[in-house]
Enzyme design. Structure first.
Site, mmCIF file in Angstrom:
data_model
loop_
_atom_site.group_PDB
_atom_site.id
_atom_site.type_symbol
_atom_site.label_atom_id
_atom_site.label_comp_id
_atom_site.label_asym_id
_atom_site.label_seq_id
_atom_site.Cartn_x
_atom_site.Cartn_y
_atom_site.Cartn_z
ATOM 1 N N MET A 283 -5.188 -2.942 1.044
ATOM 2 C CA MET A 283 -5.373 -4.304 0.514
ATOM 3 C C MET A 283 -4.779 -5.241 1.546
ATOM 4 O O MET A 283 -3.731 -5.870 1.328
ATOM 5 C CB MET A 283 -4.675 -4.430 -0.852
ATOM 6 C CG MET A 283 -5.458 -3.745 -1.963
ATOM 7 S SD MET A 283 -4.431 -3.360 -3.390
ATOM 8 C CE MET A 283 -3.817 -1.761 -2.890
ATOM 9 N N MET B 35 -0.379 -2.883 0.775
ATOM 10 C CA MET B 35 -0.592 -4.331 0.537
ATOM 11 C C MET B 35 0.151 -5.140 1.595
ATOM 12 O O MET B 35 1.254 -4.766 1.993
ATOM 13 C CB MET B 35 -0.042 -4.711 -0.828
ATOM 14 C CG MET B 35 -0.590 -3.884 -1.969
ATOM 15 S SD MET B 35 0.189 -4.362 -3.512
ATOM 16 C CE MET B 35 -0.537 -3.168 -4.634
ATOM 17 N N MET C 258 -12.522 -1.963 -8.411
ATOM 18 C CA MET C 258 -11.241 -2.429 -8.956
ATOM 19 C C MET C 258 -11.435 -2.865 -10.404
ATOM 20 O O MET C 258 -12.270 -3.727 -10.696
ATOM 21 C CB MET C 258 -10.694 -3.599 -8.141
ATOM 22 C CG MET C 258 -10.246 -3.234 -6.726
ATOM 23 S SD MET C 258 -9.089 -1.845 -6.648
ATOM 24 C CE MET C 258 -7.725 -2.452 -7.642
ATOM 25 N N ASP D 88 -10.169 2.041 -10.169
ATOM 26 C CA ASP D 88 -8.749 1.838 -9.877
ATOM 27 C C ASP D 88 -8.175 0.654 -10.650
ATOM 28 O O ASP D 88 -8.567 -0.488 -10.430
ATOM 29 C CB ASP D 88 -8.606 1.614 -8.354
ATOM 30 C CG ASP D 88 -7.158 1.468 -7.911
ATOM 31 O OD1 ASP D 88 -6.251 1.749 -8.713
ATOM 32 O OD2 ASP D 88 -6.950 1.102 -6.734
ATOM 33 N N HIS E 179 -3.195 8.739 -4.306
ATOM 34 C CA HIS E 179 -3.742 7.399 -4.036
ATOM 35 C C HIS E 179 -2.592 6.536 -3.499
ATOM 36 O O HIS E 179 -1.551 6.394 -4.136
ATOM 37 C CB HIS E 179 -4.327 6.798 -5.312
ATOM 38 C CG HIS E 179 -4.980 5.472 -5.112
ATOM 39 N ND1 HIS E 179 -6.269 5.328 -4.635
ATOM 40 C CD2 HIS E 179 -4.516 4.205 -5.307
ATOM 41 C CE1 HIS E 179 -6.573 4.035 -4.567
ATOM 42 N NE2 HIS E 179 -5.526 3.331 -4.966
ATOM 43 N N HIS F 247 -5.782 3.149 0.106
ATOM 44 C CA HIS F 247 -6.457 1.922 -0.331
ATOM 45 C C HIS F 247 -5.782 0.752 0.375
ATOM 46 O O HIS F 247 -4.666 0.373 0.034
ATOM 47 C CB HIS F 247 -6.311 1.845 -1.864
ATOM 48 C CG HIS F 247 -6.844 0.597 -2.477
ATOM 49 N ND1 HIS F 247 -6.536 0.224 -3.771
ATOM 50 C CD2 HIS F 247 -7.656 -0.382 -2.003
ATOM 51 C CE1 HIS F 247 -7.141 -0.922 -4.060
ATOM 52 N NE2 HIS F 247 -7.808 -1.314 -3.003
ATOM 53 N N SER G 25 -1.557 7.110 -8.546
ATOM 54 C CA SER G 25 -1.184 6.088 -7.569
ATOM 55 C C SER G 25 0.317 6.115 -7.352
ATOM 56 O O SER G 25 1.098 5.832 -8.267
ATOM 57 C CB SER G 25 -1.610 4.712 -8.065
ATOM 58 O OG SER G 25 -1.024 3.743 -7.226
ATOM 59 N N SER H 158 0.698 3.668 -13.475
ATOM 60 C CA SER H 158 1.708 3.614 -14.541
ATOM 61 C C SER H 158 1.462 4.643 -15.633
ATOM 62 O O SER H 158 2.419 5.211 -16.158
ATOM 63 C CB SER H 158 1.731 2.233 -15.207
ATOM 64 O OG SER H 158 1.130 1.290 -14.430
ATOM 65 N N ASP I 16 -1.470 2.857 -2.068
ATOM 66 C CA ASP I 16 -1.811 1.429 -2.030
ATOM 67 C C ASP I 16 -1.011 0.713 -0.952
ATOM 68 O O ASP I 16 0.219 0.627 -1.040
ATOM 69 C CB ASP I 16 -1.482 0.797 -3.389
ATOM 70 C CG ASP I 16 -2.424 1.272 -4.479
ATOM 71 O OD1 ASP I 16 -3.644 1.170 -4.293
ATOM 72 O OD2 ASP I 16 -1.931 1.743 -5.526
#
Ligand code: DX5
Ligand code: ZN
Length: 220
Positions: A69, A38, A138, A176, A34, A67, A9, A199, A36
């Site tokens: 969100m 948001m 998730m 994920d 990946h 992804h 990610s 992380s 993200d």
């Protein structure tokens, strides 16, 4: 033999050295990027948006797994296709007309994914599973990297695998959030096909070796 997809990610990358980190993933055994996205409304955080994805796409040489969100994701399906997304996942909880959204994603030439929050029951996918290319389970509440893995995820993965088999679907199961070498193998044994790790990969002293270890651990 099962060859699990490893999807680092980029949220956990060093944004001051983004190109370096993208090249690192290109050179590693990772399979996907990946990404993200948001909006600060669907989740209590804002990550990055279109210009950053455009920059990532320029250097990324692997599948781009986006992804979303965000609320009302239909507004941006075409934009994400143009930005190079290969897989576009929307949240079950953010879609009023999920079936229509999935068709719209496919019409733009992308694989259609559905992400589900920890509280969302697998049974709710019963009527759409044959239209879904990927389900992203998730294993943390979406919004932030670096959270702890929710143990109930194993049960959800097994339940989803059963549903996919029962319905004769070919859906990929992605997990994920909070993925590490402590849960990766067990997730794959439960039925996961793709693991997102933020992380755990980027905060490692040797991310390339960490990706290789995850890959080895999940080849079963
Ligand atoms: C959480 C994001 C995840 C996150 C994973 O909202 O969807 O993809 O970046 O990060 P880690 O692996 O640190 O939990
Ligand atoms: Zn994600």
């Amino acid at each position: 033999m099962k060859n699990t997809i490893i999807a680092p990610s980029v949220l956990a990358a060093d944004f001051g050295n983004l190109q370096r980190d993208i090249e690192m993933i290109n050179a590693s055994e990772a399979d996907w990027f990946h990404i993200d996205i948001m909006d600060g409304i669907f989740v209590p955080n804002i990550s990055y948006g279109m210009p950053v994805l455009e920059a990532i796409s320029k250097h990324a040489k692997k599948t781009i797994d986006v992804h979303l969100m965000i609320i009302d994701p239909d507004r941006y399906i075409k934009t994400f296709a143009e930005l190079g997304a290969n897989i576009l996942s929307v949240h079950y909880e953010a879609c009023t007309h999920l079936h229509r959204t999935l068709q719209a994603i496919k019409a733009e030439g992308m694989k259609a994914g559905v992400a589900i929050n920890p509280h969302t029951n697998i049974d709710l996918l019963e009527d759409t599973i044959n239209d879904i290319d990927l389900v992203c389970i998730m294993s943390v509440n979406p919004g932030f990297g670096g959270q702890s893995f929710i143990e109930n995820t194993y049960t959800k993965v097994r339940k989803l695998k059963d549903l996919i088999i029962r319905k004769g679907a070919s859906t990929i199961i992605e997990v994920d959030g909070g993925v590490t070498n402590q849960n990766a193998k067990q997730l794959v044994e439960a039925g996961a096909d793709a693991l997102v790790a933020g992380s755990y990969v980027f905060k490692a002293t040797d991310p390339i070796a960490t990706i290789a270890d995850l890959k080895k651990l999940t080849t079963i």
